[in-house]
Design an enzyme around this catalytic site. Sequence first.
Site, PDB file in Angstrom:
ATOM      1  N   SER A  22      98.891 110.254  13.880  1.00 40.92           N
ATOM      2  CA  SER A  22      99.386 108.935  14.302  1.00 40.92           C
ATOM      3  C   SER A  22     100.067 109.144  15.644  1.00 40.92           C
ATOM      4  O   SER A  22     100.480 110.272  15.962  1.00 40.92           O
ATOM      5  CB  SER A  22     100.422 108.437  13.285  1.00 40.92           C
ATOM      6  OG  SER A  22     101.149 107.329  13.790  1.00 40.92           O
ATOM      7  N   TYR A  30     108.785 108.874   8.701  1.00 40.76           N
ATOM      8  CA  TYR A  30     107.342 108.896   8.985  1.00 40.76           C
ATOM      9  C   TYR A  30     107.040 109.733  10.229  1.00 40.76           C
ATOM     10  O   TYR A  30     106.113 110.554  10.220  1.00 40.76           O
ATOM     11  CB  TYR A  30     106.843 107.458   9.156  1.00 40.76           C
ATOM     12  CG  TYR A  30     105.357 107.348   9.366  1.00 40.76           C
ATOM     13  CD1 TYR A  30     104.459 107.804   8.409  1.00 40.76           C
ATOM     14  CD2 TYR A  30     104.843 106.766  10.526  1.00 40.76           C
ATOM     15  CE1 TYR A  30     103.083 107.692   8.604  1.00 40.76           C
ATOM     16  CE2 TYR A  30     103.480 106.648  10.721  1.00 40.76           C
ATOM     17  CZ  TYR A  30     102.602 107.116   9.766  1.00 40.76           C
ATOM     18  OH  TYR A  30     101.244 107.002   9.959  1.00 40.76           O
TER      19      TYR A  30
END
Length: 258
Positions: free
Chosen positions: A145, A158
Amino acid sequence: MTTPDPGSDRPLVVVTGASSGIGAASARALAADGWHPVLGARRVERLEQVAEETGGTPLELDVTDADSVAAFAAGVRDLAGPTRPLRGLVNNAGGAQGTETVLEADEDKWRWMWESNVLGTLRVTQSLLPLLLDSGDGHIVTITSIAGLETYDGGSGYTAAKHAEGALHRTLRGELLGQPVRLTEIAPGAVETEFSLVRFGGDSARAAKVYDGITPLVADDVAEVVAFAMNRPSHVNLDTIVLKPRDQASGMRFHRRT
Ligand code: 8X3
């Protein structure tokens, strides 16, 4: 007389988190390019649908559970063979939970994000690497990501997990140098999938706000890149690919038209 298996001359590619989103789309794109996808996820009914569409094989997989990964890997070993080597692995399973600040961070959510993104990728990669190497031409694609490349407010659990997953993947690039395996990291920005719904515990109004006024990427946009990277000739290693919507500059900067 046995019915010939139409997939027997197609190389295998394992896709984790294949029941929806980027995983399911990647399985479809790879199947269209002649791969036989082995689909791993917890939601078996949805996996079966994707298997039907792709001619792939569904196998239950919970990457947060070592026993589940071991059983999954045994299933992949049973499917693989000289006419059907395991040549690809798409590490896609993972996700986010919550947007608390560091001050408010919830340890259980952090633990889940580390289990699913980091240890999950470690377990699956460790268990399948011997088969990938045996194929003589393996490829590991890890969907990280932009959260693996930068930090953003409220994203610490995250971003920390995605940085760790990226570090694990990039370490392999050195450790496996000289071995017949390629490594591609794909780092997407905002992709409209179930990602935000999971992050916000099923709150669809909050999830929709993430994509409010922008044109986000969709799962197929990422899947096309996965397939492109995997279908390059064996000597070409697309190392790191970052893709974002035109409306996104970073994890915190969007151009919103509303
Ligand atoms: C998802 C992208 O920007 O929400 O991996 O972290 S972001």
